[in-house]
Each structure stands twice: as structure tokens, then as C-alpha cells.
Design a protein around this motif. Structure first.
Motif, PDB file in Angstrom:
ATOM      1  N   CYS A  99       0.850  -1.192   0.000  1.00 52.66           N
ATOM      2  CA  CYS A  99       0.000   0.000   0.000  1.00 52.66           C
ATOM      3  C   CYS A  99       0.883   1.238   0.000  1.00 52.66           C
ATOM      4  O   CYS A  99       1.746   1.394   0.854  1.00 52.66           O
ATOM      5  N   CYS A 103      -3.736   7.411  -1.619  1.00 50.17           N
ATOM      6  CA  CYS A 103      -5.049   7.451  -2.287  1.00 50.17           C
ATOM      7  C   CYS A 103      -6.170   7.927  -1.358  1.00 50.17           C
ATOM      8  O   CYS A 103      -7.211   8.387  -1.825  1.00 50.17           O
ATOM      9  N   CYS A 298      -4.855  -0.588  -7.150  1.00 48.39           N
ATOM     10  CA  CYS A 298      -3.687  -0.856  -6.294  1.00 48.39           C
ATOM     11  C   CYS A 298      -3.499  -2.345  -6.025  1.00 48.39           C
ATOM     12  O   CYS A 298      -2.398  -2.869  -6.117  1.00 48.39           O
TER      13      CYS A 298
HETATM   14 FE1  SF4 Z   1      -3.371   1.797   0.019  1.00 48.06          FE
HETATM   15 FE2  SF4 Z   1      -4.159   3.369  -1.975  1.00 48.06          FE
HETATM   16 FE3  SF4 Z   1      -4.727   0.810  -2.051  1.00 48.06          FE
HETATM   17 FE4  SF4 Z   1      -5.955   2.354  -0.226  1.00 48.06          FE
HETATM   18  S1  SF4 Z   1      -6.181   2.440  -2.455  1.00 48.06           S
HETATM   19  S2  SF4 Z   1      -5.062   0.321   0.074  1.00 48.06           S
HETATM   20  S3  SF4 Z   1      -4.306   3.811   0.182  1.00 48.06           S
HETATM   21  S4  SF4 Z   1      -2.695   1.716  -2.101  1.00 48.06           S
END
Ligand code: SF4
Ligand code: FE
Length: 481
Positions: A99, A103, A298
């Protein structure tokens, strides 16, 4: 041009914060071995935005300032923007295999942009202009912003106002002409420590009598009254050992923080909702919708890294030509691309809000995230299947380097000719990391609960899918009056 280099970003977060880990206060968190990989992940975002090859995905022209900005600070202006968002997130998942944290604030801003506009229209407030001013600062300084939603919730059978402890949900405790004072906690805060600012939102649709809980505001993450407690992840202390191979993904990592707000003062100009319970549910849904879209990017990028590692270990093990191995790899790809299809689909069916910004299709975003609560588990299961039980029985890197037993490990870990034992060790540890180690937080549990647990999506799917219309379809075919 308001684009920070990764080094400038790193310098900009070197500030005193009130952070605790393992019961002790942490100074200079940026040097802490458990924290550093999560900073590296965010730095990768700033780095890719500087590289010509990625500029189309990573940067965009701001509709607020006309300047080129990092896409993570953009308010979507078209369906193309929504699609590029998901592609960018897949790219970053491929580069970090975890992660990358930025975002959440991105999705919060896009939800608040339209909600504040509609709030003003109904209540003649001026939240939208306020928010735009706040967000222009974010764009021009290329700031990282967290979005803080999840309250601790106390007794789940009780509403916020009926909790034995009123702080179980963050709320306003005082107010004067200059601003408000808030108290409560926000948990599972992805990247809070690495962010310059955070935007706080309510955690659920609020009802009459719960006005103090219907609050949204921007706050600096090092504001007086904020305490951060670092969230543990499995195998995290391996990062404090000598050597790096046992970590698996030794460069990058995610970050989750337990954040407490003890009477934090919020000036008026940073408040974007105060008491308007009618819009609390919309803010929650829109933010969740955008974040559920994000997971179609992601997690797919992280999936790419895991599939790649699984193919590699099959090659290193000499099993890559076995038909069942090929078939399992195809299954992993199929599942991963299905998630991506959902992310792209909910973006492609995006629509324009009255405020002018674009939003993903709510039903498909929820279907996307519902699949994300399942498929990474199956992809991880297949990865473990192909890697073999060795991912949880291997000796340590220290043993590998030991004068007494290192040669034995080298001899017996070797497989095919030209494959060195250390490379095989690296790949096996990487798969361990993604399926049951530190990164399993980002890949598995976060897939389950991040952006809302599975049941939250099922509620939204029920609301969005018009069952009565479907009944009519069946009746029409069957000529039922
Ligand atoms: Fe992480 Fe972005 Fe995925 Fe949320 S969307 S889990 S902040 S990488
Ligand atoms: Fe998340």
C-alpha cells in the motif's frame, strides 16, 4: 511547477510529531527501520511523477490553478481521469508491492468537492470555496493528505449519541467564533504519519441529535492534541534485525496508525461540514465509492508482483512446465485481471456531478471492492500452493550467512543449474511477505476491510441494484400483467 521531488517530500515530513511505538515515544520517525519502508513507498509516487515515461498517468493539469500537478491531488474532470487514476494505482502497486498510502486523501478530496458544493446549495453555506482554497494549497505544495474516516465505534449495537463513552465517535466538544474543538479517535489510518495533512470525515450516516458527529475538517497531522500510535504488522520486527532478506519486501511497506484527537482546535477556514447530518451519509458513500474504485488498481498491481514471484519460483523450482502449474498461474492472472476490469468498468461508466467533477459508477465500484474481498485470498492461496511449504519453514538469513551451516543451506536450497540459492530465498521470502507477512496487511486483510468490510458493499449493492426493474424485465418476457 508544483511537483516535489522524492527528496523534497522526505525533507518536508521531517517534523516533530507525537508518535508512540512499542510503548515508547519515537523521535525522528523517518529513521526508524519499521517506518522507513512506508516512507519509501510514498517517495516512489513523487519519483514516478518526475519520470517522462509516467507523466501522462502521474501528472495532470489542475482545473483549479492551470498548473501541472501530481495526479494524487487532482479533482477528476473526465472519465479519462477516472480511468487514469486506476491505471496509475496499478502502476504503483507494481513498483512497491504494498500500500502506497496516498489514495485516501485523494479519494476524500474528490468526495468532498461535490458534497460541499451540494451542501452550499442547500444551506447557503460557503464550504465549497473554503475547500477549494484548502485544496489549492495541497496542489501547489504537492502535499500528501490522509483521509480519516473510521471511528472506534464502541458498542456496535448503539448509535453515536447513545454510546457509554461519547468519544467512541469523533465529535465537536466546544465551539467559538474562530472554530471548533474536536475529540475522538480515528483508527486504521493509512499513511497518517507520512502525510502533511488529514481530512477528517464522519464514519456513518448520522441522524437528528447527532449533529456534533457530522463534522468534516482539514488538520495538520502534527497539530497540538493529536497522538499517533503505530499499528503493528505481522513479522514487523524483522525490519529491526540485521540483514534484510528475511523481510521479504525489504524496500517498501504500508503504514497504519491509531490516531487520537484530544481536544484539537480546528479553525473555521478548515471546516467543511458542521452539523449537516443530511449530507453525512453522502460523504461516506462517495468517499467509500472512490476508494472502492481505487482497490481495482492498487491491489491489481500488488497482484502482478505476487503472480510474477510465483512464476519465478516455479521456474527456480523447475516446475514451470507442469500443466497444473501453468493452469494455476492462468487462474491467478484471470482473477487479477477481473479485479482490474471492475476498476476500469466503474471508471468508464463515470458521470459528472453538479459541481463539475467526475465520479465513478457507484454500483460497479462496490462490485469491484466486493471481488477484492475475495480474489486476493485465492491468488494468495495459489501462490502458496506453487511456492511450497518452504515459505514457512525456511531458516533465517543469518543461518544462510553462517560459517557453520551456511554452506549446507546453499547446497540444499539449490535447485536448477544457474539458479543461485540466494535468489530463490529472496523470492520465497517475498511470497511469504505478501501472503502471511507484513505485506499481507496491504494485500489480504486490507483487501477484506479497507474501504469498508464486505457487508458494507453488499448494502450498497442492494441499494444501487434496482430489483423492481429486474422483476419487470422477467414479467415482460413472460407476459405477466
Ligand atoms: Fe493503500 Fe491506496 Fe490501495 Fe488504499 S487504495 S489500500 S491507500 S494503495
Ligand atoms: Fe486502504
Amino acid at each position: 511547477m508544483p511537483l516535489k521531488t522524492p527528496e523534497e517530500y522526505l525533507e518536508s515530513i521531517k517534523r516533530p510529531v507525537n508518535l508512540y511505538m512499542f510503548g515508547k515515544k519515537v523521535e525522528e520517525f523517518w529513521n526508524h527501520p519499521i517506518v522507513r519502508p512506508s516512507i519509501n513507498s510514498v517517495m516512489k509516487i513523487y519519483e514516478l511523477a518526475q519520470i517522462e515515461e509516467y507523466k501522462d498517468l502521474m501528472t495532470v493539469k489542475s482545473h483549479l490553478t492551470g498548473e501541472i500537478i501530481n495526479r494524487f491531488t487532482h479533482i477528476h474532470q473526465s472519465v479519462d481521469d477516472l480511468i487514469k487514476k486506476v491505471k496509475m494505482q496499478r502502476l504503483l502497486g507494481q513498483h512497491t508491492a504494498c500500500c502506497f498510502q496516498r489514495c485516501v486523501g485523494f479519494d476524500t478530496a474528490n468526495a468532498l468537492y461535490s458534497v460541499t458544493y451540494e451542501l452550499d446549495k442547500k444551506f447557503k453555506t460557503n464550504y465549497h470555496e473554503r475547500f477549494k482554497k484548502y485544496w489549492i494549497e495541497v496542489q501547489t505544495q504537492d502535499l500528501m493528505v490522509d483521509g480519516a474516516m473510521t471511528d472506534t465505534k464502541g458498542d456496535r449495537s448503539k448509535r453515536p449519541k447513545d454510546q457509554p463513552d461519547p468519544d467512541a465517535f469523533l465529535h465537536i466538544v466546544d465551539e467559538n467564533d474562530d472554530g471548533i474543538v474536536v475529540r475522538g479517535a480515528k483508527v486504521h489510518q493509512t499513511g497518517f504519519l507520512n502525510s502533511h495533512r488529514a481530512i477528517v470525515m464522519p464514519t456513518l450516516r448520522l441522524r437528528e441529535g447527532e449533529e456534533d458527529y457530522a463534522v468534516s475538517f482539514g488538520v495538520d497531522t502534527n497539530e497540538k492534541g493529536i497522538t499517533m500510535i503505530y499499528g503493528r504488522q505481522s513479522c514487523d520486527t524483522r525490519k529491526m534485525e540485521e540483514g534484510k532478506l528475511d523481510i521479504g519486501n525489504f524496500k517498501y511497506g504500508g503504514q497504519e496508525i491509531f490516531v487520537v484527537f484530544e481536544d484539537v482546535f480546528i479553525p473555521k477556514e478548515h471546516i467543511f461540514m458542521k452539523g449537516e447530518i443530511e449530507f453525512s451519509g453522502e460523504l461516506v458513500n462517495r468517499f467509500a465509492g472512490f476508494h472502492r474504485q481505487s482497490y481495482g488498481g492498487c491491489k491489481v498491481g500488488v497482484g502482478d508482483a505476487l503472480i510474477g514471484a510465483t512464476a519465478l519460483i516455479s521456474e527456480y523450482n523447475g516446475t514451470e512446465n507442469a500443466s497444473h502449474v501453468k493452469d494455476k498461474l492462468v487462474e491467478m492472472i484471470h482473477l487479477n485481471e477481473t479485479l482490474y476490469s471492475c476498476g476500469i468498468a466503474c471508471s468508464s461508466l463515470g458521470f459528472q456531478r453538479e459541481a463539475g467533477n467526475y465520479e465513478m459508477d457507484m454500483l460497479l465500484a462496490n462490485v469491484c471492492k466486493q471481488n477484492v474481498t475475495r480474489f486476493p485470498y485465492e491468488i494468495g492461496r495459489l501462490a502458496e500452493d506453487l511456492a511450497g511449504g518452504i515459505i514457512c519453514t525456511m531458516p533465517s538469513e543469518a543461518d544462510m550467512n553462517s560459517e557453520e551451516v551456511g554452506n549446507l543451506i546453499e547446497k540444499y536450497l539449490s535447485t536448477c543449474e544457474n539458479i543461485c540459492a540466494e535468489d530463490r530465498y529472496k523470492v520465497l521470502r517475498f511470497i511469504e511477505n505478501l501472503t502471511m507477512g507484513v505485506a499481507s496487511v496491504s494485500y489480504r486483510t486490507e483487501s477484506m476491510h479497507g474501504a469498508g468490510s464486505p457487508q458494507a458493499q453488499r448494502i450498497m449493492i442492494t441499494r444501487q441494484a434496482d430489483l423492481e426493474e429486474k422483476k419487470k424485465i422477467a414479467k415482460r418476457i413472460l407476459e405477466i400483467e
